[in-house]
Design a protein around this motif. Structure first.
Motif, PDB file in Angstrom:
ATOM      1  N   ASP A 146       0.209  -1.597   0.446  1.00  0.00           N
ATOM      2  CA  ASP A 146       0.067   0.096  -0.111  1.00  0.00           C
ATOM      3  C   ASP A 146       1.058   1.384  -0.391  1.00  0.00           C
ATOM      4  O   ASP A 146       0.120   2.365  -0.949  1.00  0.00           O
ATOM      5  CB  ASP A 146      -0.990   0.093   1.162  1.00  0.00           C
ATOM      6  N   ARG A 147       2.094   1.496   1.233  1.00  0.00           N
ATOM      7  CA  ARG A 147       2.675   2.491   0.671  1.00  0.00           C
ATOM      8  C   ARG A 147       3.540   2.961  -0.405  1.00  0.00           C
ATOM      9  O   ARG A 147       3.784   3.648  -0.947  1.00  0.00           O
ATOM     10  CB  ARG A 147       3.837   2.177   2.032  1.00  0.00           C
ATOM     11  N   LYS A 148       3.711   1.648  -1.057  1.00  0.00           N
ATOM     12  CA  LYS A 148       4.710   1.666  -2.327  1.00  0.00           C
ATOM     13  C   LYS A 148       3.687   1.889  -4.061  1.00  0.00           C
ATOM     14  O   LYS A 148       3.985   2.812  -4.382  1.00  0.00           O
ATOM     15  CB  LYS A 148       5.439   0.759  -3.205  1.00  0.00           C
ATOM     16  N   LEU A 191       1.596   6.597  -6.981  1.00  0.00           N
ATOM     17  CA  LEU A 191       0.919   7.406  -7.001  1.00  0.00           C
ATOM     18  C   LEU A 191       0.488   9.386  -7.746  1.00  0.00           C
ATOM     19  O   LEU A 191       0.714  10.435  -8.059  1.00  0.00           O
ATOM     20  CB  LEU A 191      -0.608   7.368  -6.564  1.00  0.00           C
ATOM     21  N   ASP A 192       1.927   9.259  -6.464  1.00  0.00           N
ATOM     22  CA  ASP A 192       2.162  10.125  -5.779  1.00  0.00           C
ATOM     23  C   ASP A 192       3.173  10.835  -6.955  1.00  0.00           C
ATOM     24  O   ASP A 192       3.355  12.143  -7.135  1.00  0.00           O
ATOM     25  CB  ASP A 192       3.060  10.955  -4.785  1.00  0.00           C
TER      26      ASP A 192
END
Length: 68
Positions: free
Chosen positions: A58-60, A65-66
Motif C-alpha cells: 500500500d505504501r509503495k 501514485l504521488d
C-alpha cells in the motif's frame, strides 16, 4: 498441543468474504472477520507477515501514485 495465541481479524469491506483464509504447513484456517480467534503461533506469525507485506505494498502504491 501447540501453544495458541489470540489474533484479531478486522472486518473487511462489504463485498469481502466474511472469513479470512490462511494456510500454514498444509493446514487451512477460516477465521471470522471482526472477531478474535485463538490460533497456533505459526498462524499468528503468518497473519502478521501478510499484514506487513500489505502495508508495504500500500505504501509503495501510494508513492508511485504521488509521482504522477
Amino acid at each position: 498441543m501447540e501453544e495458541r495465541v489470540e489474533v484479531y481479524i478486522p472486518k473487511g469491506y462489504v463485498n469481502e468474504e466474511p472469513n479470512f483464509f490462511v494456510s500454514v504447513g498444509g493446514v487451512n484456517y477460516l477465521l471470522p472477520r471482526g472477531a478474535s480467534s485463538m490460533v497456533p503461533k505459526a498462524v499468528a506469525a503468518e497473519i502478521h507477515r501478510a499484514r506487513k507485506a500489505q502495508e508495504q505494498l500500500d505504501r509503495k502504491i501510494g508513492e508511485l501514485l504521488d509521482r504522477q
